[in-house]
Design a protein around this motif. Structure first.
Motif, mmCIF file in Angstrom:
data_model
loop_
_atom_site.group_PDB
_atom_site.id
_atom_site.type_symbol
_atom_site.label_atom_id
_atom_site.label_comp_id
_atom_site.label_asym_id
_atom_site.label_seq_id
_atom_site.Cartn_x
_atom_site.Cartn_y
_atom_site.Cartn_z
ATOM 1 N N TYR A 1 23.671 -4.802 21.945
ATOM 2 C CA TYR A 1 24.644 -4.450 22.984
ATOM 3 C C TYR A 1 26.053 -4.894 22.573
ATOM 4 O O TYR A 1 27.029 -4.169 22.784
ATOM 5 C CB TYR A 1 24.261 -5.097 24.309
ATOM 6 C CG TYR A 1 25.226 -4.786 25.433
ATOM 7 C CD1 TYR A 1 25.145 -3.585 26.129
ATOM 8 C CD2 TYR A 1 26.224 -5.683 25.790
ATOM 9 C CE1 TYR A 1 26.032 -3.284 27.150
ATOM 10 C CE2 TYR A 1 27.122 -5.392 26.800
ATOM 11 C CZ TYR A 1 27.013 -4.190 27.479
ATOM 12 O OH TYR A 1 27.907 -3.890 28.482
ATOM 13 N N ALA A 2 26.142 -6.079 21.976
ATOM 14 C CA ALA A 2 27.451 -6.600 21.560
ATOM 15 C C ALA A 2 28.007 -5.858 20.343
ATOM 16 O O ALA A 2 29.214 -5.870 20.097
ATOM 17 C CB ALA A 2 27.345 -8.092 21.252
ATOM 18 N N GLY A 3 27.118 -5.215 19.582
ATOM 19 C CA GLY A 3 27.563 -4.458 18.423
ATOM 20 C C GLY A 3 27.687 -5.278 17.154
ATOM 21 O O GLY A 3 28.460 -4.931 16.259
ATOM 22 N N TYR A 4 26.893 -6.372 17.067
ATOM 23 C CA TYR A 4 26.960 -7.237 15.895
ATOM 24 C C TYR A 4 25.558 -7.495 15.363
ATOM 25 O O TYR A 4 24.557 -7.227 16.044
ATOM 26 C CB TYR A 4 27.609 -8.583 16.244
ATOM 27 C CG TYR A 4 29.037 -8.489 16.711
ATOM 28 C CD1 TYR A 4 30.060 -8.189 15.819
ATOM 29 C CD2 TYR A 4 29.362 -8.698 18.045
ATOM 30 C CE1 TYR A 4 31.379 -8.104 16.258
ATOM 31 C CE2 TYR A 4 30.664 -8.609 18.487
ATOM 32 C CZ TYR A 4 31.664 -8.311 17.589
ATOM 33 O OH TYR A 4 32.957 -8.210 18.015
ATOM 34 N N SER A 5 25.494 -8.051 14.165
ATOM 35 C CA SER A 5 24.199 -8.494 13.640
ATOM 36 C C SER A 5 23.719 -9.684 14.468
ATOM 37 O O SER A 5 24.534 -10.376 15.101
ATOM 38 C CB SER A 5 24.324 -8.894 12.172
ATOM 39 O OG SER A 5 25.099 -10.077 12.059
ATOM 40 N N GLU A 6 22.416 -9.927 14.442
ATOM 41 C CA GLU A 6 21.872 -11.035 15.234
ATOM 42 C C GLU A 6 22.448 -12.374 14.794
ATOM 43 O O GLU A 6 22.782 -13.219 15.638
ATOM 44 C CB GLU A 6 20.340 -11.052 15.119
ATOM 45 C CG GLU A 6 19.661 -9.880 15.805
ATOM 46 C CD GLU A 6 18.150 -9.939 15.682
ATOM 47 O OE1 GLU A 6 17.586 -11.040 15.864
ATOM 48 O OE2 GLU A 6 17.545 -8.891 15.389
ATOM 49 N N SER A 7 22.564 -12.580 13.489
ATOM 50 C CA SER A 7 23.051 -13.870 12.992
ATOM 51 C C SER A 7 24.520 -14.098 13.370
ATOM 52 O O SER A 7 24.889 -15.194 13.820
ATOM 53 C CB SER A 7 22.883 -13.952 11.473
ATOM 54 O OG SER A 7 23.567 -12.887 10.837
ATOM 55 N N TYR A 8 25.351 -13.064 13.222
ATOM 56 C CA TYR A 8 26.765 -13.217 13.568
ATOM 57 C C TYR A 8 26.932 -13.411 15.077
ATOM 58 O O TYR A 8 27.699 -14.278 15.521
ATOM 59 C CB TYR A 8 27.557 -11.989 13.115
ATOM 60 C CG TYR A 8 29.038 -12.063 13.471
ATOM 61 C CD1 TYR A 8 29.922 -12.788 12.678
ATOM 62 C CD2 TYR A 8 29.525 -11.423 14.607
ATOM 63 C CE1 TYR A 8 31.269 -12.872 13.013
ATOM 64 C CE2 TYR A 8 30.864 -11.509 14.953
ATOM 65 C CZ TYR A 8 31.731 -12.233 14.146
ATOM 66 O OH TYR A 8 33.049 -12.322 14.491
ATOM 67 N N PHE A 9 26.215 -12.609 15.860
ATOM 68 C CA PHE A 9 26.299 -12.732 17.311
ATOM 69 C C PHE A 9 25.875 -14.130 17.760
ATOM 70 O O PHE A 9 26.535 -14.761 18.587
ATOM 71 C CB PHE A 9 25.418 -11.674 17.972
ATOM 72 C CG PHE A 9 25.194 -11.895 19.437
ATOM 73 C CD1 PHE A 9 26.213 -11.691 20.355
ATOM 74 C CD2 PHE A 9 23.958 -12.331 19.909
ATOM 75 C CE1 PHE A 9 26.006 -11.916 21.714
ATOM 76 C CE2 PHE A 9 23.745 -12.545 21.257
ATOM 77 C CZ PHE A 9 24.772 -12.341 22.157
#
Length: 295
Positions: free
Chosen positions: A215-223
């Motif tokens: 939903y945020a539009g990022y990779s899991e690690s970066y988010f």
């Protein structure tokens, strides 16, 4: 195994026939009135089969998981964030997916306007979550109607609930108008504001880190790193606290049982909810309810 009713935390209100006879001739809401309504969460093996049809229309809103609807032999998948209205007098069935059982809100209703809604809402339609989707506001309308009908019934209560239901179903039919009405949300900007709003809108779901990152539009690690950096807690921990905050409101403002609250907020079991509530709040859910607003 197939189950029609009796799920953990299930909620249902059925309007007695004498009140239905009274309301269907009422000039205020006799053209669109509730016969019964309810909510079930993560309803494994759920199945409703009406080979002879039903004498009322049925509105179904899936908030989590998946299932199917079959109308006169035509089968549709119904997934999270989708709704449909089933016609009356036509054979139908609907049930939960065995691997990903759904959570649904449903309303059986009748009146002259019912056939209009059944015609224009006859196939699964999606309402995608966004910062403007107002899922929480929509479900609050349902909860308001449900709470009114749980009290001692009267013509005034029935009319109020029926008008609330008209508003509720209009929020799906005219979703763009609901999304753009009033002030634009200030939380629309900024990743953390957007994702915490998303959590609040979807507190009844079992969101995963993958759901949030997507939903945020990022990779899991970066988010994950960005969320922890700005909030000092993990996204899942924050989401659990969102759920507990909503549970606290339900404990004070509604008559829902602890089991019903646990099911509504996707905790899986009342025991797990109770342990989580005590760990975060410091006292049990039942003691919190007794404290009312004195805590």
């Amino acid at each position: 195994m197939h189950i029609e009713v009796g799920f953990p935390g299930e909620r249902i209100v059925v309007i007695p026939q004498p009140f239905l006879d009274l309301i269907k001739d009422d000039p205020l809401t006799g053209d669109l009135y509730i016969q019964s309504l309810g909510q079930i969460a993560h309803a494994r093996h759920h199945l409703i089969d009406r080979p002879g049809g039903c004498e009322a229309y049925t509105f179904i809103y899936c908030t989590w998981g998946a299932g199917y609807v079959a109308i006169n032999g035509l089968k549709f998948a119904l997934r999270a964030n989708q709704y449909i209205v089933l016609p009356k007098g036509v054979p139908y069935s609907y049930g939960a997916d065995e691997n990903d059982p759904w959570s649904i809100y449903w309303v059986r209703f009748d009146g002259e306007k019912g056939k209009i809604y059944a015609r224009i809402m006859s196939s699964p339609t999606t309402v995608l979550p966004s910062v403007y989707s107002r899922i929480e506001q929509r479900l609050d309308i349902f909860e308001n109607a449900y709470a009114v009908l749980c009290g001692e019934l009267s013509l005034e209560r029935l009319n109020y609930a029926n008008i609330a239901f008209a508003h509720f179903i209009a929020s799906f039919l005219f979703v763009d108008l609901l999304q753009t009405s009033g002030d634009q949300p200030s939380h629309a900007e900024g990743m953390i504001n957007r994702i915490t709003h998303y959590m609040n809108e979807n507190a009844e779901r079992r969101l995963t880190l993958k759901d949030m990152a997507r939903y945020a539009g990022y990779s899991e690690s970066y988010f994950y790193r960005q969320f922890v950096r700005q909030t000092s807690m993990s996204p899942i921990d924050y989401f659990i606290r969102v759920k507990i905050n909503k549970a606290s409101i339900y404990l004070i403002k509604t008559s829902m049982t602890i089991s019903q609250i646990a099911a509504k907020l996707g905790f899986g079991s009342a025991d797990y909810f109770s342990r989580t509530f005590r760990r975060i709040v410091g006292i049990s859910a039942s003691e919190f309810r007794k404290q009312d607003f004195r805590l």
